[in-house]
Design a protein around this motif. Structure first.
Motif, PDB file in Angstrom:
ATOM      1  N   GLU A 163      53.956  60.593  81.616  1.00 39.99           N
ATOM      2  CA  GLU A 163      53.997  59.662  80.484  1.00 39.99           C
ATOM      3  C   GLU A 163      54.120  60.393  79.154  1.00 39.99           C
ATOM      4  O   GLU A 163      54.831  59.961  78.265  1.00 39.99           O
ATOM      5  CB  GLU A 163      52.732  58.798  80.486  1.00 39.99           C
ATOM      6  CG  GLU A 163      52.651  57.915  81.733  1.00 39.99           C
ATOM      7  CD  GLU A 163      51.364  57.112  81.791  1.00 39.99           C
ATOM      8  OE1 GLU A 163      50.580  57.185  80.838  1.00 39.99           O
ATOM      9  OE2 GLU A 163      51.174  56.425  82.806  1.00 39.99           O
TER      10      GLU A 163
ATOM     11  N   PRO B 246      59.962  59.416  75.880  1.00 40.70           N
ATOM     12  CA  PRO B 246      59.964  58.856  74.519  1.00 40.70           C
ATOM     13  C   PRO B 246      59.058  57.634  74.373  1.00 40.70           C
ATOM     14  O   PRO B 246      58.448  57.441  73.327  1.00 40.70           O
ATOM     15  CB  PRO B 246      61.427  58.454  74.292  1.00 40.70           C
ATOM     16  CG  PRO B 246      62.214  59.271  75.253  1.00 40.70           C
ATOM     17  CD  PRO B 246      61.322  59.500  76.439  1.00 40.70           C
ATOM     18  N   ASP B 247      58.949  56.822  75.394  1.00 38.89           N
ATOM     19  CA  ASP B 247      58.167  55.600  75.237  1.00 38.89           C
ATOM     20  C   ASP B 247      56.793  55.688  75.884  1.00 38.89           C
ATOM     21  O   ASP B 247      56.088  54.696  76.025  1.00 38.89           O
ATOM     22  CB  ASP B 247      58.943  54.381  75.767  1.00 38.89           C
ATOM     23  CG  ASP B 247      59.247  54.485  77.252  1.00 38.89           C
ATOM     24  OD1 ASP B 247      58.813  55.471  77.886  1.00 38.89           O
ATOM     25  OD2 ASP B 247      59.928  53.591  77.777  1.00 38.89           O
ATOM     26  N   GLY B 248      56.424  56.898  76.305  1.00 37.78           N
ATOM     27  CA  GLY B 248      55.081  57.078  76.827  1.00 37.78           C
ATOM     28  C   GLY B 248      54.862  56.423  78.176  1.00 37.78           C
ATOM     29  O   GLY B 248      53.728  56.127  78.555  1.00 37.78           O
ATOM     30  N   ARG B 249      55.938  56.183  78.893  1.00 34.75           N
ATOM     31  CA  ARG B 249      55.811  55.617  80.234  1.00 34.75           C
ATOM     32  C   ARG B 249      56.314  56.639  81.244  1.00 34.75           C
ATOM     33  O   ARG B 249      57.035  57.581  80.896  1.00 34.75           O
ATOM     34  CB  ARG B 249      56.647  54.336  80.338  1.00 34.75           C
ATOM     35  CG  ARG B 249      56.236  53.277  79.330  1.00 34.75           C
ATOM     36  CD  ARG B 249      56.866  51.949  79.642  1.00 34.75           C
ATOM     37  NE  ARG B 249      58.327  52.042  79.713  1.00 34.75           N
ATOM     38  CZ  ARG B 249      59.099  51.109  80.264  1.00 34.75           C
ATOM     39  NH1 ARG B 249      58.565  50.022  80.786  1.00 34.75           N
ATOM     40  NH2 ARG B 249      60.402  51.269  80.286  1.00 34.75           N
TER      41      ARG B 249
ATOM     42  N   PHE C 206      66.980  56.653  77.978  1.00 33.12           N
ATOM     43  CA  PHE C 206      66.998  57.473  76.762  1.00 33.12           C
ATOM     44  C   PHE C 206      67.848  58.710  76.959  1.00 33.12           C
ATOM     45  O   PHE C 206      68.005  59.200  78.082  1.00 33.12           O
ATOM     46  CB  PHE C 206      65.580  57.910  76.409  1.00 33.12           C
ATOM     47  CG  PHE C 206      64.624  56.777  76.203  1.00 33.12           C
ATOM     48  CD1 PHE C 206      64.548  56.127  74.985  1.00 33.12           C
ATOM     49  CD2 PHE C 206      63.809  56.342  77.243  1.00 33.12           C
ATOM     50  CE1 PHE C 206      63.665  55.079  74.790  1.00 33.12           C
ATOM     51  CE2 PHE C 206      62.924  55.294  77.055  1.00 33.12           C
ATOM     52  CZ  PHE C 206      62.851  54.657  75.835  1.00 33.12           C
TER      53      PHE C 206
ATOM     54  N   VAL D  14      64.542  54.261  65.417  1.00 34.10           N
ATOM     55  CA  VAL D  14      63.170  54.761  65.368  1.00 34.10           C
ATOM     56  C   VAL D  14      63.275  56.258  65.203  1.00 34.10           C
ATOM     57  O   VAL D  14      63.937  56.926  66.001  1.00 34.10           O
ATOM     58  CB  VAL D  14      62.379  54.401  66.633  1.00 34.10           C
ATOM     59  CG1 VAL D  14      60.954  54.952  66.529  1.00 34.10           C
ATOM     60  CG2 VAL D  14      62.359  52.901  66.854  1.00 34.10           C
ATOM     61  N   GLY D  15      62.593  56.789  64.191  1.00 33.98           N
ATOM     62  CA  GLY D  15      62.777  58.197  63.877  1.00 33.98           C
ATOM     63  C   GLY D  15      64.222  58.406  63.488  1.00 33.98           C
ATOM     64  O   GLY D  15      64.750  57.699  62.645  1.00 33.98           O
TER      65      GLY D  15
ATOM     66  N   TYR E  36      68.743  52.789  68.893  1.00 32.50           N
ATOM     67  CA  TYR E  36      68.698  52.162  70.225  1.00 32.50           C
ATOM     68  C   TYR E  36      69.336  50.781  70.159  1.00 32.50           C
ATOM     69  O   TYR E  36      69.398  50.161  69.100  1.00 32.50           O
ATOM     70  CB  TYR E  36      67.240  52.019  70.682  1.00 32.50           C
ATOM     71  CG  TYR E  36      66.489  53.323  70.658  1.00 32.50           C
ATOM     72  CD1 TYR E  36      66.510  54.174  71.756  1.00 32.50           C
ATOM     73  CD2 TYR E  36      65.790  53.720  69.519  1.00 32.50           C
ATOM     74  CE1 TYR E  36      65.829  55.393  71.724  1.00 32.50           C
ATOM     75  CE2 TYR E  36      65.117  54.937  69.477  1.00 32.50           C
ATOM     76  CZ  TYR E  36      65.146  55.773  70.579  1.00 32.50           C
ATOM     77  OH  TYR E  36      64.493  56.963  70.549  1.00 32.50           O
TER      78      TYR E  36
ATOM     79  N   LEU F  44      66.314  48.374  76.901  1.00 35.06           N
ATOM     80  CA  LEU F  44      66.448  49.273  75.766  1.00 35.06           C
ATOM     81  C   LEU F  44      67.259  50.482  76.189  1.00 35.06           C
ATOM     82  O   LEU F  44      66.928  51.140  77.178  1.00 35.06           O
ATOM     83  CB  LEU F  44      65.061  49.725  75.299  1.00 35.06           C
ATOM     84  CG  LEU F  44      65.037  50.520  73.991  1.00 35.06           C
ATOM     85  CD1 LEU F  44      65.292  49.610  72.804  1.00 35.06           C
ATOM     86  CD2 LEU F  44      63.681  51.216  73.813  1.00 35.06           C
TER      87      LEU F  44
ATOM     88  N   GLU G 164      61.885  56.414  55.699  1.00 38.46           N
ATOM     89  CA  GLU G 164      60.616  55.843  56.143  1.00 38.46           C
ATOM     90  C   GLU G 164      59.613  55.802  54.998  1.00 38.46           C
ATOM     91  O   GLU G 164      59.501  56.742  54.225  1.00 38.46           O
ATOM     92  CB  GLU G 164      60.023  56.689  57.273  1.00 38.46           C
ATOM     93  CG  GLU G 164      60.880  56.685  58.521  1.00 38.46           C
ATOM     94  CD  GLU G 164      60.345  57.538  59.652  1.00 38.46           C
ATOM     95  OE1 GLU G 164      60.801  57.366  60.777  1.00 38.46           O
ATOM     96  OE2 GLU G 164      59.460  58.388  59.382  1.00 38.46           O
TER      97      GLU G 164
ATOM     98  N   LEU H  41      58.019  52.413  71.192  1.00 41.40           N
ATOM     99  CA  LEU H  41      58.551  53.650  70.599  1.00 41.40           C
ATOM    100  C   LEU H  41      58.107  53.789  69.159  1.00 41.40           C
ATOM    101  O   LEU H  41      57.677  54.835  68.696  1.00 41.40           O
ATOM    102  CB  LEU H  41      60.081  53.613  70.580  1.00 41.40           C
ATOM    103  CG  LEU H  41      60.848  53.796  71.868  1.00 41.40           C
ATOM    104  CD1 LEU H  41      62.337  53.753  71.529  1.00 41.40           C
ATOM    105  CD2 LEU H  41      60.502  55.125  72.488  1.00 41.40           C
TER     106      LEU H  41
ATOM    107  N   LEU I 197      54.339  54.402  68.716  1.00 39.15           N
ATOM    108  CA  LEU I 197      53.996  55.779  69.086  1.00 39.15           C
ATOM    109  C   LEU I 197      54.410  56.729  67.969  1.00 39.15           C
ATOM    110  O   LEU I 197      53.682  57.649  67.599  1.00 39.15           O
ATOM    111  CB  LEU I 197      54.692  56.170  70.394  1.00 39.15           C
ATOM    112  CG  LEU I 197      54.145  55.477  71.652  1.00 39.15           C
ATOM    113  CD1 LEU I 197      55.058  55.753  72.848  1.00 39.15           C
ATOM    114  CD2 LEU I 197      52.722  55.962  71.955  1.00 39.15           C
ATOM    115  N   HIS I 198      55.585  56.470  67.428  1.00 38.39           N
ATOM    116  CA  HIS I 198      56.098  57.265  66.312  1.00 38.39           C
ATOM    117  C   HIS I 198      55.134  57.189  65.124  1.00 38.39           C
ATOM    118  O   HIS I 198      54.779  58.206  64.532  1.00 38.39           O
ATOM    119  CB  HIS I 198      57.482  56.728  65.950  1.00 38.39           C
ATOM    120  CG  HIS I 198      58.106  57.372  64.755  1.00 38.39           C
ATOM    121  ND1 HIS I 198      58.542  58.675  64.757  1.00 38.39           N
ATOM    122  CD2 HIS I 198      58.376  56.885  63.519  1.00 38.39           C
ATOM    123  CE1 HIS I 198      59.051  58.962  63.571  1.00 38.39           C
ATOM    124  NE2 HIS I 198      58.961  57.895  62.804  1.00 38.39           N
TER     125      HIS I 198
END
Lengths: 453, 119, 302, 273, 563
Positions: free
Chosen positions: C62, C66-69, C105, C134-135, C139, C150, D145, D228, D231-232
């Motif tokens: 996890e 990137p998504d903690g899964r 991803f 994101v960052g 996506y 996603l 951001e 995502l 978490l970021h």
């Protein structure tokens, strides 16, 4: 009353933004009084009745009587010294005076703002966001078969809006006057204006935006949840009926007041209404107009706009006009304590501004031009008594629909006009500064040779 | 215990005509120091026409005379006050980037002022 | 060179430059990430018949996704850069988009060559899709019956290496298979490489072209086929009765090299006679992995 | 560029100091920097009239003091890093295209308005119009951001086209008004009329909110992109809870008076969620 | 009026006097061009400089109610384009609709000294003159909107042609206008009165009136000629911007039947349609329009060229503005003026890759390049509709420099160019002499301004001195000297002095009895008093009445407010 009477016909009343130009004034020339104001409404009658010549000093400096000239010198010194002078007011004076005031602000590198910022300033911001479909008042008289008053109480604030322009008059395509129109009134409470309406829509306080937004959605054929009634106090059925009528009429008009602008939501409330009028033009002709307050507040908007590109809240400290409500508007500049001097023309912020703004006015040198003594003139370092526009002074004023009129004064005043005092201050400041103050900062970018390329 | 109500500031023709007369004058001050209140609310709070109430916001407070209005004209929980020096005391200086302070629909605490407390 | 009794022949594996993408597939549980990855990498053993080569690089915890899964990292390679995006779009579209709970991803975010994968798949959203940054990464969110799929807008592409290999020459089929399994098991932990063939092992080594059929581009490697020892020019030492090949694709030479090192080492078991490698005389593939150099720990490629 | 500036004289009228930007100070010695022009009300002044300029060491610009009346710090900056040890005035990082600003205290109105890249972090509260369009413009933030650990005022992210605005505390009214796209995360409570007029984009809150009548409920689910995103934000130091990352969110679609492609996601606090 | 001045050694372009690049002196005294000045007069060494009369803009939108609305609605365009104050001049803001001060100064810094605001409703006359007061340096006048005037419609409908003519003269006189202007005749009544409809053809019925645009246009052409106005009726045709509108334009020109008429921004009226298609992209019909104008000396036109980039569409043609709003989205302003006019404003961006925009750009150039008489096909961008006046130097370069034109053509939508003849016109380049005609001498002559646009003795001393440069855009963007009424305003590219400029207007004679016809209409349908309608001279400060062929009105009319 003396026997020396004269009648001034077709004079203009500058009390409110209707600026009715059909006053027939009977003037007692010796007494310097208007004894009769034919055609005037209750507000206009009071305006004409009360503006005689009072025995007041030409100027007060720190509460001591002084000449206008001495006041001008003191005022010019204060302004020339100031790093952040604020010029405010201007809605109850002529365009000629307004023009000089903007020039003075430019010369000083100061900030200029008008009472628009605490009146329909939010509508001005809304206009900048979405535009506006509007009309001169005669179009309402001649064509409007549906008029919606929103968030205002014209019967008390603009009495002749109903009788001269919008509700009862007959017009070219409205041969039967009132009978040919549907009048809707939207407000949070019943007022003296309510009886004038065919349909009264009472909205819960602070829910105008939701109602307007729901109307926009319905006009566009989108669904609105029946919970709208719980939120706003207005049922979906009422809204649907309104939309059907709005689409059906030939020429519709919204006239909206400060129930929208001074309320939570401010410019977004106005923008919602302006956008609703725009949306409706896909179906039939609709216009929307803010109902403006003081006599020449619309003139102030126009003058400041043509001279600077922006309608109010303009700062010149960097050598060119900048506009940013919240940064350069008077309440903010005072409440934050930014200004180090203030020039107030024909306005009385000390009696209606928020408390923190008034507190700062008490801390800085203030210069006031006003025909009457006010709470603001009482706290001023320099207070000028000036002649009253429209009664003693000619000049130009703009009606709430941007129609310009020339004033026909009734009798002369011993006091100078705002324009004269401001011109004298400006000329003296010019000497003190050696011309316009040179810009303190560079432009963001050099003006492009080909702006459009 | 103070109650929360919603204060609407606004203009009236009486305020307008008295304003023309002069702002340092009694009539103008009278008009701008009288708050209209729903009659049922007044009855509940034990107020009569002319009784005094204190309104309070985070910004400040003002003591005003009250005047009753029927429910059909002024719903319960709503107050109306003509603009003037006292309404100023209740307004905050923050304009949220618009230049316009909020003067309509202010949340105010309403508290009756016992008669002997008045000047 | 002898490792635990196994002769490491003095030869080299000859490999090709390919284009590689890395996909990180995540899911609500490791199972669903794996399900998607298995389908995505299915039927992708050799560019010869499958247009691409793909395999699971490794499973990811996890904290590494990137998504903690939980997730799975997959490499997919093609011979040319033009066909890689097509393969990705087909396979992600048919196997990840369709698979419950998964997301897809990019695993090569630094690669400057960007392939429009999410960007192409977004049309499946039929106008209801939405993009999101994101960052630094963008996506696409595609509405599906389950919820939302996603997928990253673009995937990095870089030069990779395909066709690293070594051959296990064993006394019998059982020994060959055991050695091959041992090699595969050790290589599984190696980053940057995949073994595209079933279970990581190839029994049908091929040679370029055909001795008999003009149209065949590859035919059986008769020199290493024990049954043909008597009828062809065999390369098999005496006593070798079964040969299995381990084929490696990777993101770069060093990755292949270190995978070969541990793989060969693991394959040096009883019953294995020799380890050799396939090449074409060094004229076709730019990458040469010299077995002895690898096993000595020196630079393997020349 | 390593400089440390300490406010020694608090301005009594607004001070406009866009020179407080890495590119403007690059390569300058402390005495040279002190000579740079600032606009003090309607007149010029030197930076040194207000700031003691000293050398720094870490390649960053450090500002110390209560800069609440100092406007335009980091305006238009493209690279480098500014740290404000104290509070910052209006227009912090307005129009910036890259680099980073960190404010330990509060910031005024118009933080990062119309910025296109980079990152602004405010550890305290910020004013109104965070990351907004200026009056008359349809487009606000186009990238980058903005992280505000505390509360913000009205109109955060108005007209936003791309980028991320995250608010640790509460937002005022009209967050994300007229938004074109982008993401606004409010860990605290939303004010009124969130997302009015939004065309696209996402607004997320961890608390229930009453939305406009032109927003319609769609479903309750766990959007992966939000995972995502949270978490970021957690990595950037905002207090994002595991339950928020794992949580289910009500999806509300709107604004129906516009394109109707935007969404407001509200953490579902229903039992069992 | 400044001290006497002698400009020596300049290369003079003065087409009205046939002077084509001759090196000679120009003398100035008391604001006028004179034969000679005393030897001790101030001298300007104009060696290497090109001397031209000050520019004359025949059609632009720079002052008045709609301009101010357009300013107000676009604060975002003012922000980054500012006019700094100097010791002697005021500050301002730019964008496509600059503030009044910036307008005056910027025109001056392009060498323009006269400009005509092209569309003012009579009710907005006072406002316009107020803005003129704050528009420095240049002389200016305005065209008053009469083509949708309901009282004039009534007189026309009832066949009261003589009263119609007197009423027109009255309106011109009491508003201090320069010329009568028609905009989409009949369109406002359809827009305001018929649920946002529009006129589609010259024979459409105008709302409730028993009238057609054809009758309205013909009547105005006739009346304006009869009044002997210095500038004839200034016509913005029906169907502006619509595919296939060329037929309407040609028919409108034919209505003049040999009498003078000026066609405004004719580029916007030169669009064809693909044959046989009911809905198609526009095509260029510049050739047909140019041929008609070339062969009909009674007709004049300004081009109304389109330049790529930001513009503001602001027009009395309200239905057109609404159409643009539906295309462009964003902001829309509509403003109805009782009994007189409509108005629409839409910020708009012309993009070189957009077919229609590229076509419009090309048609503007075609019209210039196909014109055989530069005196009658004069320069304009319909500022700010086709582009800001600040793009004039670039447009001049496009006309003078075919290589530059070719480069620019390569940047635009090629399909659009396929539908024009622009590629066939590479041979034509404007000379400095011709530029002096289309930007100065021509417009002045069309306006009937006998003291403008030339450097003959007696002319107004409005003079521009440019530095010769191969890059004509650079050359025309920043003259080294600008002289207005004999005063040196710009010297070495910097402002030396401020200057007010004059209001130019006409005062044609009318029968005072016409007021008895007009006043009752006011009482019924206007919301301001008849007595307060006429603009008094106080609003003119410096002004000049340009005479009509017929005798001028004797005095300010009785009804005017005279404080």
């Amino acid at each position: 009353m003396s026997d020396n009477l004269k009648v001034v016909e077709n004079a203009t009343c500058t009390f409110c933004g209707c600026v009715c130009d059909d006053m027939n004034l009977t003037v007692d020339v010796d007494e310097h009084r208007i004894t009769k104001a034919e055609n005037a409404c209750i507000l206009g009658k009071a305006w004409f009745r009360e503006h005689g010549i009072e025995q007041r000093p030409f100027a007060l400096i720190d509460g001591h009587e002084a000449t206008t000239e001495a006041g001008v010198e003191e005022a010019a010194q204060i302004l020339a010294r100031a790093r952040f002078p604020m010029i405010y007011g201007l809605s109850d004076t002529t365009c000629e005076a307004q023009r000089v005031a903007v020039g003075l602000a430019d010369m000083l590198g100061g900030t200029i703002d008008t009472t628009t910022s605490v009146c329909h300033g939010p509508s001005g911001i809304a206009f900048q966001g979405v535009g506006e479909s509007t009309a001169s008042l005669g179009e309402l008289k001649n064509r409007a078969d549906m008029i919606v008053f929103w968030g205002g109480n014209p019967a008390e604030a603009h009495p002749r809006l109903f009788s001269r322009y919008a509700v009862t008059p007959k017009g070219m395509y409205i041969p039967n006057g009132r009978k040919d129109r549907t009048i809707v009134l939207v407000d949070v409470r019943r007022t003296a204006s309510t009886p004038a309406a065919d349909i009264f829509v009472q909205v819960k306080p602070r829910s105008d935006f939701e109602v307007l937004w729901a109307l926009r959605a319905l006009v566009k054929g989108r669904k609105v949840d029946p919970s709208i009634e719980r939120r706003t106090g207005v049922s979906l059925a009422v809204l649907e009926d309104l939309v059907a009528r709005m689409k059906r009429c030939n020429y519709g008009a919204f006239l909206f007041g400060m129930g929208l602008t001074m309320n939570r939501g401010r410019h977004f409330n106005s923008a919602a209404l302006l956008a609703l009028a725009t949306d409706l033009n896909q179906f039939t002709h609709w216009v929307a107009k803010p109902v403006r307050g003081h006599g020449n507040v619309t003139g102030a908007d126009n003058v400041v706009s043509w001279q600077t590109g922006f309608p109010f809240g303009v700062n010149f400290s960097r050598g060119y006009p900048r506009f940013n409500p919240g940064e350069f508007t008077t309440v903010d500049v005072l409440a934050r304590g930014d200004a180090d001097a203030a020039l107030i023309i024909a306005s009385d912020p000390a009696s209606n501004f928020p408390k923190p703004a008034i507190e700062h006015l008490k801390r800085i040198p203030v210069i006031v031009l006003d025909p009457k003594a006010t709470l603001t003139s009482r706290l001023a370092r320099v207070a000028f008594t000036t002649a009253t526009y429209g009664i003693n002074v000619t000049g130009t004023v703009y009606r709430m629909d941007d129609v310009a009129l020339t004033l026909r004064p009734a009798f002369p005043s011993p006091y100078p006009s705002d324009e004269q005092v401001l011109t004298a201050i400006r000329d003296r400041v010019r000497v003190l500064l050696g011309g316009n103050r040179l810009p303190a900062g560079a432009a963001p970018i050099a003006p492009a040779v080909a702006a459009a390329s | 215990m103070p109650e929360m109500m919603t204060l609407i500031g606004g203009r009236t023709s009486k305020q307008g005509t008295s304003l023309t007369h002069g702002k340092l004058d009694g009539e103008y001050l009278e008009v701008t120091s009288t708050v209209e209140m729903n009659v049922e609310d007044m009855a509940r709070l034990g107020l009569k026409n002319g009784s005094r109430v204190k309104l309070r916001t985070p910004e400040g407070e003002a003591v005003l005379k009250c005047k009753g209005r029927e429910t059909k004209d002024l719903p319960r929980g709503i107050l109306f006050l003509a603009y003037g020096p006292l309404s100023s005391q209740l307004m905050a200086g923050d304009t949220a980037g618009t230049g316009m302070p909020i003067s309509k629909n202010l949340d105010v605490e309403v508290e009756p002022v016992p008669d002997q407390a008045g000047p | 060179m002898i490792v635990r009794g196994v002769l490491i022949e003095d030869t080299f594996a000859e490999a090709f430059t390919m284009r590689v993408a890395r996909l990180i597939i995540t899911g609500r549980t490791p199972r669903w990430a794996r399900e998607a990855a298995l389908k995505l990498t299915g039927f992708a053993t050799s560019v010869i018949g499958c247009k691409c080569e793909a395999g699971i690089e490794r499973e990811l915890a996890e904290r590494d996704t990137p998504d903690g899964r939980p997730g799975v990292s997959v490499l997919l390679l093609t011979m040319d850069k033009e066909s890689l995006p097509q393969r990705l779009i087909e396979r992600v579209g048919q196997t990840v988009l369709t698979c419950p709970t998964t997301a897809c991803f990019d695993g090569l975010p630094q690669a400057p060559d960007r392939l429009p994968v999410g960007k192409a798949l977004r049309a499946f959203g039929d106008g209801f899709q939405a993009s999101k940054v994101v960052g630094e990464r963008r996506y696409w969110r595609l509405p599906v019956m389950e919820g939302e799929f996603l997928v990253e807008e673009t995937f990095g592409m870089q030069k990779g290496v395909g066709g690293g290999n070594f051959l296990i020459l064993a006394e019998d089929a059982d020994a060959a298979l055991e050695a091959a399994e041992a090699a595969v098991a050790t290589i599984a932990d190696q980053p940057g490489v995949i073994l595209p063939f079933p279970g990581g092992v190839v029994r049908s080594g091929s040679k370029v072209g055909s001795k008999r059929y003009k149209r065949m581009i590859a035919t059986t490697n008769d020199a290493y086929s024990p049954t043909l020892r008597a009828v062809t020019e065999s390369q098999l030492p005496d006593g070798v009765n079964s040969v299995l090949e381990i084929v490696l694709d990777g993101v770069d030479g060093p990755a292949i090299e270190s995978a070969m090192r541990v793989g060969i080492d693991a394959a040096c078991r009883p019953g294995v006679k020799a380890i050799t490698a396939g090449n074409y005389g060094g004229k076709l593939g730019p990458h040469h992995f010299h077995l002895r150099r690898i096993m000595n720990g020196g630079p393997a490629t020349a | 560029m390593s400089l440390a500036l300490t406010l020694h004289t608090v301005p009594t009228v607004p001070l406009e100091a866009e020179v407080l930007s890495p590119a403007r100070l690059a390569g300058l010695s402390a005495p040279e920097a002190a000579k740079l022009t600032v606009v003090y009300g309607n007149q010029r002044a030197d930076l040194g009239d207000f700031f003691k300029v000293g050398k720094g060491a870490d390649g960053e610009l450090h500002l110390t003091g209560d800069l609440a009346r100092v406007k335009r710090v980091g305006m238009g900056m493209a690279e480098g890093r500014i740290v404000v040890h104290g509070s910052a005035g209006m227009h912090l990082g307005t129009g910036m295209t890259g680099g980073e600003i960190v404010v330990e205290g509060d910031a005024g109105d118009w933080v990062g308005s119309e910025m296109t890249g980079g990152r602004i972090t405010v550890k305290g509260n910020a004013g109104h119009m965070v990351g907004s369009a200026t009056r008359g413009s349809a487009v606000g933030v186009r990238g980058g951001e903005i992280l505000i650990f505390g509360n913000v005022g009205n109109e955060a992210g108005s007209g936003m086209r791309r980028g991320l605005i995250a608010i640790g505390g509460d937002s005022g009214d009209f967050a994300g008004v007229n938004m074109l796209a982008g993401t606004i995360v409010v860990l605290g409570r939303l004010g009124w009329r969130t997302g009015a007029g939004m065309a696209r984009g996402s607004i997320i809150s961890m608390h229930p909110a009453e939305l406009l009548p032109t927003f319609a409920y769609a479903c309750t689910y766990s959007p992966l992109f939000l995972r995502l995103c949270l978490l970021h934000l957690g990595r950037l130091g905002l207090p994002v809870a595991r339950s928020q990352v794992e949580g289910r969110y009500q999806r509300w679609c709107g604004d129906a008076v516009e394109l109707n492609r935007g969404e407001v996601l509200l953490l579902d606090s229903a039992p069992g969620a | 009026m400044g001290s006497p001045l002698r400009i020596v050694n300049g290369r003079v372009y003065d087409p009205a006097n046939g002077v084509n690049g001759v090196v000679r002196d120009v003398c100035v005294r008391d604001g006028k061009i004179v034969d000679d000045v005393p030897p001790d007069a101030k001298r300007i060494d104009a060696t290497g400089l090109v001397v031209m009369p000050g520019g004359v803009d025949i059609h632009c939108h720079i002052a008045g109610p709609k301009v101010n609305l357009a300013r107000k609605v676009q604060p975002e365009t003012h922000r980054d384009d500012v006019q700094l104050r100097t010791r002697v001049t005021r500050s301002g803001t730019g964008g496509t609709v600059p503030s009044t001060f910036a307008t005056g100064y910027r025109y001056a810094t392009l060498g323009y000294t006269t400009a005509m605001e092209a569309a003012v409703p009579p009710l907005g006359a006072r406002h316009t003159l107020e803005e003129f007061h704050d528009t420095p340096v240049i002389d200016k006048g305005f065209f008053v909107l009469v083509g949708n005037n309901l009282l004039l419609y009534r007189l026309l409908q009832e066949g009261r042609l003589e009263e119609f003519r007197h009423a027109l003269a009255w309106w011109l006189t009491v508003t201090k206008a320069y010329a009568p202007k028609l905009v989409n005749p009949g369109g406002d009544e359809m827009w305001k009165g018929q649920r946002n409809a529009n006129i589609t053809a010259l024979d459409d019925k105008i709302g409730a009136f028993d009238l057609t645009p054809r009758r309205v246009i013909a009547a105005f052409i006739e009346a304006a000629n009869a009044l002997g106005l210095p500038h004839p009726v200034h016509i913005h045709c029906n169907n502006l911007g619509h595919t296939g509108n060329v037929e309407t334009t040609l028919e409108t020109m034919r209505l003049a039947e040999g009498r003078r008429a000026h066609m405004a921004h004719i580029q916007f009226h030169s669009y064809g349609a693909v044959a046989g298609k009911s809905r198609s992209n526009p095509t260029s019909r510049a050739r047909d329009i140019a041929e008609y104008v070339n062969t009909h000396p009674n007709i004049s036109a300004d081009v109304g060229a389109v330049m790529f980039g930001h513009s503001t569409s602001m027009t009395a043609d309200a239905p057109l503005a609404y159409m643009l709003y539906r295309i462009a989205g964003g902001k829309w302003v509509n403003a109805d003026t009782e009994n007189e006019s409509g108005c629409g404003i839409v910020p708009f961006t012309y993009q070189d890759q957009v077919y229609t925009n590229a076509l419009q750009w090309a048609i503007g150039l075609e019209l210039f390049l196909l014109s055989e008489d530069p005196w009658r096909m004069v320069f304009s961008t319909d500022h700010p509709n086709g582009g800001s006046f600040m793009t004039y130097p670039r447009l001049i370069r496009l006309l003078m420099d075919s290589e530059f034109r070719k480069q620019q053509m390569a940047q635009v939508n090629q399909k659009a160019l396929d539908h024009t003849s622009l590629r066939d016109l590479q041979g034509r380049e404007y000379s400095l002499y011709e530029i002096a005609i289309i930007t100065r001498a021509g417009p002045a002559r069309l306006l009937g301004l006998t003291a403008k646009g030339h450097l003959g003795v007696g002319a107004d001393a409005d003079i521009t001195l440019y530095e010769e440069d191969d890059d004509k855009e650079k050359m025309f963007a920043a003259p080294r000297y600008v002289i207005k009424d004999g005063e040196l305003i710009v010297e070495d590219h910097e402002f030396r002095d401020d200057h007010g400029g004059r209001v130019l207007h006409v005062a044609p004679a009318y029968d005072a009895k016409i007021e008895q016809v007009i006043e009752p209409f006011f009482e019924d349908y206007y919301t301001i008093r008849f007595a307060n309608y006429a603009v008094d001279d106080r609003y003119l400060s410096h002004h000049q009445v340009i005479p009509t062929a017929a005798p001028a009105a004797a005095a300010t009319p009785a009804g005017a407010a005279r404080p």
